[in-house]
Design a protein around this motif. Structure first.
Motif, PDB file in Angstrom:
ATOM      1  N   CYS A   1       0.835  -1.213   0.000  1.00 56.92           N
ATOM      2  CA  CYS A   1       0.000   0.000   0.000  1.00 56.92           C
ATOM      3  C   CYS A   1       0.863   1.254   0.000  1.00 56.92           C
ATOM      4  O   CYS A   1       0.578   2.225  -0.715  1.00 56.92           O
ATOM      5  CB  CYS A   1      -0.945  -0.003   1.203  1.00 56.92           C
ATOM      6  N   TRP A   2       1.934   1.232   0.808  1.00 57.15           N
ATOM      7  CA  TRP A   2       2.807   2.405   0.846  1.00 57.15           C
ATOM      8  C   TRP A   2       3.647   2.535  -0.428  1.00 57.15           C
ATOM      9  O   TRP A   2       4.002   3.647  -0.829  1.00 57.15           O
ATOM     10  CB  TRP A   2       3.704   2.362   2.088  1.00 57.15           C
ATOM     11  N   LYS A   3       3.933   1.405  -1.073  1.00 54.27           N
ATOM     12  CA  LYS A   3       4.596   1.474  -2.381  1.00 54.27           C
ATOM     13  C   LYS A   3       3.692   2.172  -3.390  1.00 54.27           C
ATOM     14  O   LYS A   3       4.140   3.022  -4.176  1.00 54.27           O
ATOM     15  CB  LYS A   3       4.936   0.063  -2.882  1.00 54.27           C
ATOM     16  N   ALA A   4       2.401   1.781  -3.364  1.00 54.86           N
ATOM     17  CA  ALA A   4       1.445   2.408  -4.277  1.00 54.86           C
ATOM     18  C   ALA A   4       1.306   3.894  -3.963  1.00 54.86           C
ATOM     19  O   ALA A   4       1.183   4.736  -4.871  1.00 54.86           O
ATOM     20  CB  ALA A   4       0.087   1.713  -4.170  1.00 54.86           C
ATOM     21  N   TYR A   5       1.340   4.235  -2.661  1.00 56.42           N
ATOM     22  CA  TYR A   5       1.300   5.643  -2.256  1.00 56.42           C
ATOM     23  C   TYR A   5       2.495   6.394  -2.853  1.00 56.42           C
ATOM     24  O   TYR A   5       2.347   7.499  -3.395  1.00 56.42           O
ATOM     25  CB  TYR A   5       1.323   5.731  -0.724  1.00 56.42           C
ATOM     26  N   SER A   6       3.673   5.769  -2.780  1.00 58.59           N
ATOM     27  CA  SER A   6       4.878   6.395  -3.344  1.00 58.59           C
ATOM     28  C   SER A   6       4.751   6.565  -4.853  1.00 58.59           C
ATOM     29  O   SER A   6       5.181   7.584  -5.421  1.00 58.59           O
ATOM     30  CB  SER A   6       6.111   5.553  -3.021  1.00 58.59           C
ATOM     31  N   ALA A   7       4.144   5.554  -5.503  1.00 58.13           N
ATOM     32  CA  ALA A   7       3.986   5.629  -6.958  1.00 58.13           C
ATOM     33  C   ALA A   7       3.153   6.838  -7.351  1.00 58.13           C
ATOM     34  O   ALA A   7       3.458   7.543  -8.328  1.00 58.13           O
ATOM     35  CB  ALA A   7       3.336   4.340  -7.474  1.00 58.13           C
ATOM     36  N   VAL A   8       2.089   7.089  -6.598  1.00 60.03           N
ATOM     37  CA  VAL A   8       1.202   8.224  -6.917  1.00 60.03           C
ATOM     38  C   VAL A   8       1.876   9.541  -6.572  1.00 60.03           C
ATOM     39  O   VAL A   8       1.883  10.491  -7.372  1.00 60.03           O
ATOM     40  CB  VAL A   8      -0.146   8.089  -6.170  1.00 60.03           C
TER      41      VAL A   8
END
Length: 736
Positions: A291-298
């Motif tokens: 989830c935090w990886k996806a947050y970083s991606a955005v």
């Protein structure tokens, strides 16, 4: 069918039946198909050409509701039969026989409950919607009752375009206040959204069309925008090796309108008009990290607004909801809301304890969460729905509350077991205090009559009615109990004031100026607990005013004899050191003082061990008071020059003091004998007087006993509390 129908009607009937069979195909077999057709024909025969107020043929409405029940809600055969026969009287020929022959008692019970719900008043819904929802749930032992009621309203709303405008607004308001929130609480989000949309469309068509037009325009304008927004995000997620799905949704018109009203913003300021949800397919151990990886991606691509970050991944909400909500500044400097969660989190948000209707803060959600959550899961599995819903349990707390109506249609929430008297006090304190009975569902009942959910209650009052002690046993709510207790307490003080006035007038007649001394004499003579008791007995005529003269005005000889008798009985209250050996050994009052005589003050009855002081009276020598005497502060502040130090000396053998003890508790057979036996036989103390006054299962009493000292008294108080039934024992000053 023996209905005279034309070719057009025949074709409509065929279409409706085919549609019904299609929606029910998942659970139809040869046997119940015949039963379904029989129910369909019975419905046609009994409804005939009957029309609803929206001009729709009743049989069309019934079939369409049954199709919603089967196709959109996923319920089963019993629910479909109940939908078809809903609104048909049980007295109609063949109806009861049909239920019995086909073993459809469940359908019959569902329709009985629906008939009862249909009779409930809904005119005052705006102020009672939440309680009304709880009432519907409490009345329905089978949750299918509520679901069928929702399906009925949904179908009605889909066809209200033919109603007059005033009626459209009325029905829409009722739907918005009651049925949409009810669907929300049951997790039927699509139905809830449609009900909200239809309600707004017909209650406020201008606003609805304005927002709908803006949304359509925004969708057209934002199609390319959203694609351009998502393209780099998808590429970054793929680069990071994440397995994901992206969902896009446009906010409903009614939802946009609700946000505009609640947050007092314009349409352009509704940032989550278009929301994007990134759903990750993650292993359990990798969920938070992904989830935090996806947050970083955005956020690597778009600038986030830190104030609008909602991290329910690190610390989930109390209801278990997990997700990351971020708002970022996209292309053309436009804000976009992005939700990030795993598939497990997404499923729990939709079906588990964190369902939408709970985390939006609906009142009453916590108490019904387990029950409603099980319903939502059942609705996901149509094959098991029918059996499971028939066994569905209402929330445990629903049995703790009931919901009853006033004659005007307002809804009151009361504790289970509440009576007409509870309801009266819930309406208004004055109505409760004058309640003499009631009408429940138009039948006259006593004030002790217990109410049940759905009752219509009208209170009967009498100007001559007043609360009494028995009322406390006839009410269940704390509000009613507190109001009754307050009234009884106020009544006691009113009586005391009336008695006090009688006392004052009598003293004036007798030309007695020392009221305190007169009170002490009367309290001692009549063996009362204090002045308040004296005043109340005067007000209630238990003590006649003429009796006061007999006690307060005595001839000198009688006075002398009484004093000598008193002194012989109470050696601790000696007049002077020279006259009584016991007193000489009990109290030292400023040994250097030339003043000889002293007495123990009756206002506080000091005993050996109490902290004491002396006070010089005008004509009665020195009075010995306890340091915490109620009159001590006044005497020391106003007459400091008349106070003297005092201390106890070593008592002589056989010296005793008179102590007054107040006891209270629950009345029991033989309790007086138990008390006297303990004090006299077990503790070897001399009981001078004892009196108990019992009322309403409780008692209050006064004991006067001879004790050696303060420790002796404290020991007695502890022993009294060991007697079964006594809940309080305390030392009492005669002025209390």
């Amino acid at each position: 069918m023996n209905l005279p129908v034309d070719s057009t009607e025949k074709e409509l009937i065929r279409q409706k039946y085919r549609k019904l069979v299609t929606e029910c195909r998942a659970f139809l077999n040869k046997e119940n198909t015949a039963t379904l057709r029989q129910a369909f024909n019975m419905m046609l025969t009994l409804h005939g050409r009957k029309l609803l107020d929206n001009k729709e043929p009743y049989f069309c409405h019934a079939v369409d509701v049954a199709c919603i029940v089967a196709g959109e809600m996923g319920l089963g055969f019993v629910s479909v039969i109940a939908s078809l026969l809903n609104g048909i009287s049980f007295t109609e020929a063949g109806v009861q026989e049909f239920y019995k022959k086909n073993k459809l008692d469940e359908a019959r019970i569902i329709n009985e409950s629906l008939n009862r719900i249909r009779e409930l008043p809904t005119e005052r819904l705006p102020g009672n919607a939440e309680n009304f929802i709880s009432l519907l749930l409490s009345l329905s032992s089978d949750v299918r009752v509520v679901l069928l009621q929702l399906a009925d309203r949904l179908q009605y709303m889909r066809t209200i375009s033919s109603l007059s405008e005033p009626l459209q607004k009325l029905v829409s308001a009722e739907t918005s206040d009651l049925y949409a929130p009810l669907a929300h609480r049951l997790g039927l989000y699509r139905i809830k959204s449609e009900l909200d949309e239809l309600s707004l469309q017909y209650s406020n068509p201008a606003v609805y069309e304005d927002i709908a037009t803006k949304i359509r325009k925004a969708e057209t304008e934002n199609r390319d925008f959203l694609n351009s927004f998502l393209e780099p995000v998808s590429a970054e997620l793929i680069r990071m090796g994440l397995d994901f799905t992206i969902k896009k949704r446009t906010k409903a018109v009614s939802s946009v309108y609700a946000k505009i009203i609640k947050q007092e913003v314009s349409f352009e300021e509704v940032y989550d008009l278009f929301a994007i949800r990134i759903i990750l397919n993650s292993l359990p151990d990798n969920e938070k990290a992904d989830c935090w990886k996806a947050y970083s991606a955005v956020t690597n691509i778009y600038t986030p607004e830190p104030k609008r970050l909602r991290d329910w991944i690190t610390i989930p909400r109390p209801n278990g909801y997990e997700s990351l909500h971020i708002t970022v500044l996209g292309p053309a400097k436009r804000w976009v809301e992005v939700q990030i969660r795993t598939r497990r989190m997404d499923e729990e948000a939709e079906l588990g304890n964190a369902a939408h209707w709970r985390y939006k803060g609906q009142r009453g959600a916590v108490e019904t969460s387990e029950w409603l959550n099980s319903i939502r899961k059942i609705l996901e599995n149509p094959r098991e729905a029918e059996v499971a819903l028939a066994k569905g349990q209402k929330p445990a707390s629903s049995s703790d509350m009931i919901y009853v109506f006033t004659p005007e249609g307002d809804l009151k929430k009361l504790k289970a077991g509440s009576t007409v008297l509870d309801f009266a006090f819930e309406v208004h304190t004055n109505i409760g205090s004058k309640c003499s009975g009631g009408k429940v569902n138009r039948k006259i009942v006593p004030i002790r009559h217990q109410l049940k959910s759905g009752d219509m209650v009208e209170i009967i009052t009498s100007k001559n009615q007043n609360p009494n002690i028995d009322w406390l046993g006839w009410v269940a709510t704390s509000r009613a109990k507190n109001k009754i207790k307050r009234y009884l307490k106020e009544a006691e003080f009113k009586q005391a004031e009336a008695g006090k006035e009688i006392f004052r007038r009598k003293l004036t007649q007798l030309k007695i100026s020392n009221a305190d001394e007169a009170i002490n004499k009367l309290v001692a003579h009549f063996r009362l607990s204090g002045p308040l008791d004296l005043y109340q007995q005067l007000a209630e005529d238990r003590i006649e005013p003429s009796q006061l003269k007999d006690v307060l005005i005595v001839n000198p000889k009688e006075s002398k004899d009484a004093e000598e008798k008193s002194e012989s009985r109470l050696p601790a209250k000696a007049e002077s050191r020279s006259q009584n050996r016991t007193s000489e050994n009990v109290i030292i009052v400023n040994e250097t003082s030339e003043i000889e005589g002293y007495k123990l003050a009756r206002c506080c009855n000091p005993v050996m061990g109490d902290e004491i002081f002396g006070f010089i009276t005008v004509g009665d020598g020195i009075k010995i008071h306890r340091a915490n005497c109620p009159n001590a502060a006044r005497m020391k502040s106003r007459y400091p020059y008349r106070t003297m130090e005092a201390q106890w000396s070593t008592p002589a053998e056989g010296t005793y003091f008179l102590a007054t003890i107040k006891i209270s508790g629950f009345d029991q057979l033989g309790i007086l004998n138990t008390i006297t036996t303990m004090i006299s036989n077990e503790l070897k103390m001399d009981v001078r007087t004892i009196s108990l006054d019992s009322k309403g299962g409780r008692f209050d009493g006064i004991i006067k006993v001879s004790i050696r000292d303060k420790k002796h008294l404290e020991f007695l108080l502890k022993k009294l509390l060991t007697i079964k039934g006594i809940i309080k024992a305390s030392r009492l000053s005669t002025s209390s």
